[in-house]
Every structure is written in C-alpha cells, then in structure tokens.
Design a protein around this motif. Structure first.
Motif: not given
Length: 548
Positions: A7, A13, A62, A19, A57-59, A23-24, A10-11, A21
């Motif tokens: 995660d 982005w 999103a 993004i 989680s930021t992912s 990795d998300v 995500s920093t 996706w």
C-alpha cells in the motif's frame, strides 16, 4: 505486513488516472483471502484485525470509490444532491473515507413499483455513505461467504438464480425425493431485521454499523428515524440480510438425532435472498416440526413469515419459485417459466410497443431485442421450448397490431410486405434492413452446471475452479463474436492493465494498441479487451504524456 508494504505505492498517486489498479486489486485480494482463512479457522481476533487493516487501506478506499462511481446508480444523488462524476472528485473522495468523525446522512426514500401493484421502498444513501458501505463490504463479504449457508444463492458472488433452481431439481427430481414443499416468504425482510441482533452478530465495526442502521431517511421534506431493518438501496444491505438468515439450514439439520431420521424425513433447504423452500416426506412434518422451528428462528431476528405467501404444497400440484413453475408429472419433474413471469414479460413487450406507437421500426427492434434476449437467457436453462413458441406467437400478434395501427388505410398484404419478410425459410420475420427482431425460438436450451456448494470465491484453492466457470460463461456470451472470444482467450480472461477478470458484469471496451489514426489495423494482433475504466484511464494518461 504484506498489505502495508504494497500500500506504500498509493503514496505516489497524484490523480485518479494515476492509480495502478493492478496493485490495488492485489492488496485488497490478499487481505480478503486472509480474512476468509481466519474466519474458516475461527480466529475472530485475527479477522477483526485484518478487517481494520483493510478498511484503513488506501487501496481499498480507491476500490470502493471506483465501485460506486461505475455502477448503475452512479448518477443518482442522495439527500446532499452530490455525485462524483469527475476524476478530481473521485480522487478527493478517497481521502474523505475516514472512520474518525464519520457521520452518515439520512437516506433519500423513493418508492418503486412491484409486480403485484404495490410499491417497494428504496433508500438512496449519499455518494460518501455508499463508498463507506462499499469499503466495509470489502472486509465483511469474505466472512459472509465463509460462514453462509451452503444452499443460499441470493446476493452472493458467483451464485445465481439458476444455481438455486438446479438445487431445487436436485432436491425434488429423484424418485426417492420428498414430495411435500414448504414455500417460505419472509414478511418485509429488509425493513424488519432487528438492529440489536445485527449489532451482536455481524462481524464488522459496530460503531459504523450502528450509525448506518440509525441514520433515518427523508421522504419529501419529512424526516423519519429507523428503529429496525436495513434499507433497500444500501450496498451492504443484501449481505447484512443474508447474514441474518444464515444458520437456518443448520437449524433444520438439528431437528434430527441420527442419520436414519434425516434420511427418512428427506428435508432439503434452498434459499435465494428472503425466498426459500423446504422439502420433506410428509405434510405433517413440515407443519409440526419445520414451520415452528423457522418461526422461532426468525422471531429472534425480528422477522416473521408472510401468512399469505407461506404455503405447503405437494409437488404434483406445483409451485412457483424465482420465476419458474416446478411441478411433477408422473415421474418427471418439470421446471418451466411461471404463468406470472410470462405475463409480466408479455406485458413489458406490449407496453414497449404502446410507447413506441409512432417510432421507426428500427427503434422498436432496438428497444425490444434486449428485453427478449434477457428473458430468454434467464429461462433457457430449463424446459422452456413450448413457452418460447407460445410467447413468439403473442409477440407476433402484438407486432401485427402495431403495424396495422400505423397504416389503417393500407391492406394486409401491403403491411406484411412493409414490415415482415422471409429469412431462411421462416416467414413473418420482423425486420428493417440490417435490423432483425430476435425470436425466442432462436434460443436453444443450454444446460447449467450448478456451483459447488462449498466453493468460496475468496479461497485461493478455488480460484482455478471459478476461472473455469467464468471461461465457460464468457464463451457463451461471446459465442457469436469470434474475434472477441479469441482476444478474451488470448488475454487469459483478464484485463491487461489491471489484471482483473473481464466478465459480463464488469463490461469491456475494445482497444486498438496502435490507433487507427496512426495506421493501426483491426486485426486481432492489434486489439485488446479492457475494462471501461481502464480504457478511459489509458487514453487520459496517453494524452497527458503527449502534452508534457
């Protein structure tokens, strides 16, 4: 630890289309698999720890925003009248999903018509509340799938009404099967589930769940508090109602002390959402044992059976379930489209023709074809050939009336020549040049393989099994489009950008690797199937790169 490390990406982005996706989905998928594994092992402290990790989680945030901005209701606002329609608002929404200080707004109550003439209340949350529900659903759904009844098929991943009706066939179609059926229907299931039971038994953040349950709703300009139920329209509501009803199958199994007793009673249970059936060898057993047990089970959850819709029927008399009629004739179990379902379908066709009384023939065909294709696809797995033939005749009658009404001063021969033609030896085909109205007789029966009862879409061990089922479904969907089917197979059924599966639910766009304006061809080697969002993201990033 793995999720935290992944995660970190995500920093980096800086905008919505930046993004990654792939990795998300990798971050969220790993955590969901770990939640399912911990649930199966009964390690509830670990489940809660992993759920907290996922919801922070930021992912996952999103992915939640992406879900609510790409589904069918993405343009329908809540009480705040806001929608997230631009990349900037979507990207800002990710940071807004915080549990600390979160307070959901009341729902906007609307009413939609039901098939019986009544109206169903529907609660529409705001976009932020929808995204928050989608976020917590990512953490709750692995638990629900792992603990759910094996013969529950409604509102669950990789399960459908067709799986449910196939299980009905398994329960009633054998010579030694029970012949008595309790048709169960729960009175106002979504509106009456007890809040206290949900707060005690649902494994998720209790504070957030309590806020959703007590948010209330606006109908017009009047505010109404909510004391029970989960509002229809909320993303997480179907899973909450499923969890409230899970355990009924186990309770029925508890009626018997020995295997011999269970075999003699021939009890089987099939549920789709709040509709269910229970089979048994005698009417008395259903009345004296099964029905009281179900009533007590539901009472603990604030629910009760609907007296008007809960019936005990012999299979030779037949019963309706999920739009089909199930009836035994002699030694054969017949499953055909129900009369009510057929009537609703034909009424929809006739209403469409009435609304298009002055439209062009091509527009009529464009309007009716999706209705015919969808209804035929729903029923073609069962015994529907005769019903399809009868419905084709009724549709022809409606089309003939529509055509004659448009030309009251013309003769029948002229009207027939104007709107109908002969194709491959079949007369009276409703066609306008390249546009051809589909016929139900053109849809042949296609058998359905029921999903394995213990298969879990969040268990890595079942990943290959579900991939094979998806491939079979997609081959059927793309069967008439050989080029798309070849590309889908070449890509392994996955989107090259995000690595996730391409399904009928996600949709797809056809992408030219080398643009046609740059000399690219339409050959398969220059084509890719991408998710709609991934396709849009690719072109946005390409434009940004060319201008920088």
């Amino acid at each position: 630890m793995d999720a935290v490390q992944c995660d970190v990406a995500s920093t980096t982005w800086t905008h919505w289309h930046g993004i990654v996706w792939a990795d998300v989905h990798r971050v969220v998928g790993r955590l969901q698999a770990r939640i399912a594994k911990a649930t199966k092992a009964g390690e509830w402290r670990q489940v809660k720890r992993l759920q907290r990790l996922l919801t922070h989680s930021t992912s996952a945030k999103a992915l939640a925003v992406r879900r609510v901005t790409e589904n069918r209701g993405n343009k329908t606002p809540g009480v705040d009248r806001e929608t997230w329609s631009t990349p900037e608002t979507k990207f800002a929404a990710i940071d807004s999903l915080q549990n600390r200080g979160y307070k959901p707004l009341p729902l906007r109550r609307v009413h939609i018509p039901k098939s019986n003439g009544e109206k169903r209340p529907l609660g529409i949350p705001t976009m932020k509340d929808r995204a928050a529900q989608a976020l917590h659903l990512l953490a709750l759904d692995p638990v629900a799938e792992t603990t759910g009844d094996t013969h529950s098929y409604g509102f669950r991943r990789e399960r459908s009404t067709t799986d449910a009706i196939e299980q009905v066939r398994n329960s009633l179609g054998r010579k030694a099967s029970g012949k008595w059926v309790l048709e169960g229907d729960i009175k106002g299931c979504f509106d009456n589930i007890g809040h206290d039971w949900l707060l005690r038994n649902v494994c998720m953040d209790k504070a957030v769940l309590r806020k959703w349950l007590k948010a209330g709703y606006f109908e017009g300009n009047s505010f109404f508090p909510t004391t029970s139920g989960t509002p229809q329209g909320g993303i997480i509501s179907p899973v909450l109602s499923n969890m409230a009803l899970d355990g009924l199958q186990h309770a029925l199994d508890g009626l018997f002390r020995t295997v011999r007793e269970a075999r003699a009673a021939k009890v089987n249970f099939v549920r789709y959402a709040d509709d269910f059936i229970v089979t048994a060898s005698s009417k008395e057993f259903l009345e004296d044992k099964v029905k009281p047990l179900i009533q007590e089970f539901l009472k603990q959850r604030g629910l009760e059976l609907s007296p008007a819709k809960t019936l005990i029927t012999h299979v030779t008399n037949g019963f309706d379930f999920l739009g089909w009629n199930v009836r035994q004739r002699r030694t054969v179990l017949l499953i055909t489209p129900s009369k009510k379902n057929v009537k609703n379908f034909l009424d929809k066709i006739r209403l469409g023709l009435t609304e298009l009384r002055t439209a062009r023939q091509a527009n009529v065909i464009t309007k009716l074809n999706p209705i015919i294709r969808g209804w035929a696809g729903y029923h073609r797995s069962q015994m529907a050939t005769r019903t399809f033939a009868k419905c084709d005749h009724r549709i022809w009658e409606a089309l003939w009336r529509w055509a004659q009404r448009r030309h009251p001063n013309k003769g029948k021969r002229w009207v027939k020549k104007r709107y109908f033609t002969t194709i491959k030896g079949r007369d009276w085909r409703f066609t306008d040049g390249p546009n051809l109205l589909l016929t139900l007789g053109g849809f042949t029966k296609k058998s359905h393989t029921k999903v394995k009862t213990d298969a879990n879409p969040y268990d890595p061990q079942d990943e290959e099994y579900f991939a094979q089922r998806l491939a079979k479904r997609m081959h059927s969907s793309l069967g008439g489009r050989r080029k798309l089917a070849w590309i889908w197979n070449w890509q392994g059924g996955c989107c090259p950008m995000c690595g996730e599966r391409i399904t009928r639910e996600t949709g797809w766009h056809l992408h030219h690797i080398v643009r046609r304006t740059d000399g690219g061809s339409d050959k398969c080697s220059n084509l890719e199937l991408l998710h709609p969002n991934c396709h849009n993201q690719h072109h946005v990033n390409q434009s940004l790169a060319s201008t920088s």
